[in-house]
Design an enzyme around this catalytic site. Structure first.
Site, mmCIF file in Angstrom:
data_model
loop_
_atom_site.group_PDB
_atom_site.id
_atom_site.type_symbol
_atom_site.label_atom_id
_atom_site.label_comp_id
_atom_site.label_asym_id
_atom_site.label_seq_id
_atom_site.Cartn_x
_atom_site.Cartn_y
_atom_site.Cartn_z
ATOM 1 N N ARG A 19 0.829 -1.206 0.000
ATOM 2 C CA ARG A 19 0.000 0.000 0.000
ATOM 3 C C ARG A 19 0.859 1.250 0.000
ATOM 4 O O ARG A 19 2.034 1.208 0.355
ATOM 5 C CB ARG A 19 -0.944 0.025 1.197
ATOM 6 C CG ARG A 19 -0.249 0.011 2.551
ATOM 7 C CD ARG A 19 -0.187 1.373 3.212
ATOM 8 N NE ARG A 19 0.613 1.360 4.422
ATOM 9 C CZ ARG A 19 1.892 1.670 4.455
ATOM 10 N NH1 ARG A 19 2.548 1.982 3.352
ATOM 11 N NH2 ARG A 19 2.568 1.660 5.600
ATOM 12 N N HIS A 26 1.996 7.490 11.133
ATOM 13 C CA HIS A 26 2.297 7.168 12.538
ATOM 14 C C HIS A 26 1.139 7.540 13.461
ATOM 15 O O HIS A 26 1.365 8.029 14.571
ATOM 16 C CB HIS A 26 3.590 7.876 12.999
ATOM 17 C CG HIS A 26 4.828 7.240 12.436
ATOM 18 N ND1 HIS A 26 5.374 6.096 12.963
ATOM 19 C CD2 HIS A 26 5.598 7.580 11.376
ATOM 20 C CE1 HIS A 26 6.452 5.770 12.258
ATOM 21 N NE2 HIS A 26 6.604 6.649 11.286
ATOM 22 N N ASP A 28 -1.936 5.392 13.212
ATOM 23 C CA ASP A 28 -2.836 4.225 13.338
ATOM 24 C C ASP A 28 -2.669 3.570 14.716
ATOM 25 O O ASP A 28 -3.640 3.238 15.382
ATOM 26 C CB ASP A 28 -2.652 3.212 12.188
ATOM 27 C CG ASP A 28 -1.244 2.647 12.050
ATOM 28 O OD1 ASP A 28 -0.284 3.220 12.637
ATOM 29 O OD2 ASP A 28 -1.079 1.620 11.357
ATOM 30 N N GLY A 119 8.575 1.460 3.067
ATOM 31 C CA GLY A 119 7.341 2.160 3.432
ATOM 32 C C GLY A 119 6.126 1.786 2.615
ATOM 33 O O GLY A 119 5.083 2.428 2.710
ATOM 34 N N ASP A 166 -1.809 -1.307 7.580
ATOM 35 C CA ASP A 166 -1.298 -2.029 6.408
ATOM 36 C C ASP A 166 -2.101 -3.291 6.132
ATOM 37 O O ASP A 166 -2.459 -3.587 4.984
ATOM 38 C CB ASP A 166 0.174 -2.405 6.636
ATOM 39 C CG ASP A 166 1.009 -1.207 7.036
ATOM 40 O OD1 ASP A 166 0.517 -0.076 6.871
ATOM 41 O OD2 ASP A 166 2.130 -1.402 7.523
ATOM 42 N N ASN A 209 14.672 -1.298 7.952
ATOM 43 C CA ASN A 209 13.833 -2.405 8.422
ATOM 44 C C ASN A 209 13.312 -2.086 9.829
ATOM 45 O O ASN A 209 14.094 -1.885 10.751
ATOM 46 C CB ASN A 209 14.638 -3.718 8.423
ATOM 47 C CG ASN A 209 13.768 -4.894 8.842
ATOM 48 O OD1 ASN A 209 13.303 -4.959 9.982
ATOM 49 N ND2 ASN A 209 13.530 -5.803 7.933
HETATM 50 P P1 ADP Z 1 8.057 -2.624 4.825
HETATM 51 O O1 ADP Z 1 7.961 -1.150 5.102
HETATM 52 O O2 ADP Z 1 8.235 -2.902 3.373
HETATM 53 O O3 ADP Z 1 6.947 -3.390 5.443
HETATM 54 P P2 ADP Z 1 9.885 -3.886 6.754
HETATM 55 O O4 ADP Z 1 11.298 -3.467 6.999
HETATM 56 O O5 ADP Z 1 8.941 -3.803 7.874
HETATM 57 O O6 ADP Z 1 9.423 -3.047 5.503
HETATM 58 O O7 ADP Z 1 9.853 -5.405 6.230
HETATM 59 C C1 ADP Z 1 10.672 -5.803 5.172
HETATM 60 C C2 ADP Z 1 10.952 -7.288 5.298
HETATM 61 O O8 ADP Z 1 9.850 -8.041 4.731
HETATM 62 C C3 ADP Z 1 12.169 -7.756 4.521
HETATM 63 O O9 ADP Z 1 13.370 -7.551 5.252
HETATM 64 C C4 ADP Z 1 11.857 -9.242 4.325
HETATM 65 O O10 ADP Z 1 12.186 -9.987 5.484
HETATM 66 C C5 ADP Z 1 10.343 -9.239 4.146
HETATM 67 N N1 ADP Z 1 10.056 -9.221 2.692
HETATM 68 C C6 ADP Z 1 9.783 -8.171 1.903
HETATM 69 N N2 ADP Z 1 9.626 -8.552 0.605
HETATM 70 C C7 ADP Z 1 9.804 -9.913 0.587
HETATM 71 C C8 ADP Z 1 9.778 -10.912 -0.428
HETATM 72 N N3 ADP Z 1 9.547 -10.625 -1.712
HETATM 73 N N4 ADP Z 1 9.983 -12.179 -0.055
HETATM 74 C C9 ADP Z 1 10.234 -12.491 1.241
HETATM 75 N N5 ADP Z 1 10.274 -11.610 2.230
HETATM 76 C C10 ADP Z 1 10.066 -10.324 1.923
HETATM 77 P P1 NG1 Z 2 5.422 0.484 6.993
HETATM 78 O O1 NG1 Z 2 6.762 0.437 7.607
HETATM 79 O O2 NG1 Z 2 5.317 1.513 5.975
HETATM 80 O O3 NG1 Z 2 4.952 -0.838 6.501
HETATM 81 C C1 NG1 Z 2 4.517 1.117 9.492
HETATM 82 C C2 NG1 Z 2 3.444 0.379 10.298
HETATM 83 C C3 NG1 Z 2 2.059 1.015 10.101
HETATM 84 C C4 NG1 Z 2 2.116 2.515 10.354
HETATM 85 C C5 NG1 Z 2 3.253 3.153 9.533
HETATM 86 C C6 NG1 Z 2 3.453 4.619 9.808
HETATM 87 C C7 NG1 Z 2 3.565 -2.034 10.681
HETATM 88 C C8 NG1 Z 2 3.345 -3.376 10.128
HETATM 89 N N1 NG1 Z 2 3.356 -1.006 9.869
HETATM 90 O O4 NG1 Z 2 4.304 0.916 8.130
HETATM 91 O O5 NG1 Z 2 1.129 0.388 10.953
HETATM 92 O O6 NG1 Z 2 2.260 2.786 11.721
HETATM 93 O O7 NG1 Z 2 4.507 2.512 9.785
HETATM 94 O O8 NG1 Z 2 2.307 5.350 9.507
HETATM 95 O O9 NG1 Z 2 3.939 -1.907 11.843
#
Ligand code: ADP
Ligand code: NG1
Length: 434
Positions: A19, A26, A28, A119, A166, A209
């Site tokens: 999404r 920040h 939710d 993000g 999300d 991350n």
């Molecule tokens: P986001 O903001 O994209 O949610 P996060 O840092 O919270 O970022 O999570 C990213 C993590 O999600 C990656 O480090 C990986 O572990 C997992 N991830 C993302 N894309 C994939 C993928 N295509 N296959 C497996 N794991 C993935």
């Molecule tokens: P990202 O890192 O963009 O997936 C996170 C939080 C959301 C929200 C936003 C900031 C998780 C899974 N996602 O999103 O709930 O707080 O930051 O608006 O914790």
């Protein structure tokens, strides 16, 4: 690839989208409504249920190694956010919801094209996709709202104390419309975006991350502490208060009034843990064990005034944004753009979740025609979202590409995933073989 990994063919496929959050950053996890839309990029999982109680995971991307475990003994290591742990969050969430201890196994191949740690919610798309895979294997039914709530809760097994934005949009999204997501109870309302303008995502190419660092949880804890101090200041029973929204609801006042109360009750200088304890009349031990998360135990300062100011003002901007979309005055695009710019300034200055690259990218986007531009998602890196008049789109893309991605002092590999216009996409789906 499924065939070469597992020697069989998948029985069904599940997809769950990432999404882009248009506005409402920040807030939710503070209980406030947000305004995201699903993007086209998604997680896609090919699945074959098996008779053994073994869960075998593979990924089309060699960066993510194969993983196998017994489906009866799911362990999620909070200290290492390895990719398979996100799958296990969704799996465990459904398993626990139905109180099942004996789950059948499955072979799964995951294929995702959401830029990770940028993000756009790649992590939640994976958790939601895994949750829906598990539900389908079990042959059970849940509403989209129930699925979103289960997956929001179970993603916290990874160690991040996120809100539910999300997972909600991943399940509740519908093609062609953004959604206002409201919590307690969770619901989604269509928000018609203005015609004549386009939302463009640009990736700063700085990855952050959420689970591997404490930035995110520190903000959640600062908001929690601010809520408790505000509640105590106004004579409320603060012990059970966790979210800034609860303070507003309990006091029955407007968001604007909450901003004044914040001015009166909190000071802009950072709070030490000792000062927080004095204000609440608790010990350091109680602060650590009863309020803070495991990865925020040793945080030296908390900026409570700034975080509360951001949250209450951002919550108001979301409502204004929706109202402008509904009323659609002649200068809709300009007004929405202003709110997005204010949101970015608040994220940068009050919430301190931007970074130099994001600030620079936002400036470049505005310079080349965006009416508004802001970081989207958790921040500290990742993507911006900009509102661009449709007639300026072509020149905007060319100029931003040149100004940000082609700079010689930056070592960026520009891909199609880095700068693209996006439209509201649909939510999670199961594809069954006919
Ligand atoms: P986001 O903001 O994209 O949610 P996060 O840092 O919270 O970022 O999570 C990213 C993590 O999600 C990656 O480090 C990986 O572990 C997992 N991830 C993302 N894309 C994939 C993928 N295509 N296959 C497996 N794991 C993935
Ligand atoms: P990202 O890192 O963009 O997936 C996170 C939080 C959301 C929200 C936003 C900031 C998780 C899974 N996602 O999103 O709930 O707080 O930051 O608006 O914790």
């Amino acid at each position: 690839m499924f065939n070469s990994k597992f020697g069989s063919i998948p029985k069904f496929y599940v997809r769950a989208p990432g999404r882009v959050n248009i506005i409402g950053e920040h807030i939710d996890y503070c209980g406030y409504s947000v305004l995201p839309m699903a993007v086209e990029q998604d997680m896609l999982i090919a699945v074959e249920p098996v008779k053994t109680q073994t869960l075998q995971l593979a990924n089309t991307n060699p960066l993510y190694p194969d993983f196998s475990t017994s489906s009866n003994n799911i362990q999620i290591d909070k200290t290492k956010p390895l990719w398979h742990n996100y799958f296990l969050c969704g799996f465990k969430g459904i398993q626990e919801h139905f109180g099942l201890s004996n789950l059948t196994g499955m072979n799964c191949l995951v294929d995702g094209n959401i830029p990770p740690s940028s993000g756009l919610s790649s992590s939640s798309a994976l958790v939601c996709c895994a949750g829906l895979v598990t539900l389908t294997v079990l042959g059970m039914n849940l509403s989209k709202v129930e699925l979103a709530e289960i997956c929001a809760k179970s993603e916290r097994y990874i160690g991040t104390e996120g809100g539910g934005m999300d997972q909600s949009i991943s399940f509740l999204a519908e093609e062609g419309t953004a959604k206002l997501i409201e919590f307690s109870p969770l619901r989604a309302t269509d928000v018609k975006l203005p015609s004549g303008a386009v939302f463009v995502i640009a990736n700063s190419c700085v990855e952050m991350n959420k689970a591997a660092t404490s930035h995110f949880n520190i903000r959640v804890m600062e908001c929690r502490l601010a809520a408790k101090l505000l509640a105590k200041y106004r004579g409320l029973q603060w012990g059970k208060v966790l979210r800034l929204e609860e303070v507003q609801t309990k006091l029955g006042v407007s968001l604007e009034e909450m901003l004044w109360i914040t001015e009166d009750a909190l000071h802009p200088e950072p709070y030490s843990p000792e000062e927080v304890c004095r204000c609440l009349g608790i010990s350091l031990q109680e602060l650590r064990t009863q309020i803070l998360s495991p990865n925020t135990q040793d945080v030296p300062i908390f900026k409570l005034y700034q975080r509360a100011k951001h949250v209450y003002s951002e919550a108001a901007r979301v409502l204004q944004f929706k109202k402008i979309c509904e009323e659609a005055p002649d200068d809709t695009v300009q007004l929405l753009g202003e709110l997005m710019n204010q949101s970015h300034a608040s994220c940068r200055d009050m919430y301190e979740c931007s970074c130099p690259e994001l600030d620079q990218l936002v400036d470049i986007c505005r310079k080349f025609g965006a009416e508004g531009s802001r970081l989207t998602g958790a921040g500290w890196g990742g993507c911006t979202v900009s509102l661009v008049p449709a007639d300026k789109l072509t020149s905007f893309l060319a100029n931003v590409h040149q100004a940000y991605y082609q700079r010689s002092d930056r070592n960026l590999t520009f891909e199609k995933q880095s700068l693209f216009a996006t439209k509201p996409g649909g939510g999670a789906l199961v594809f069954l073989e006919a």
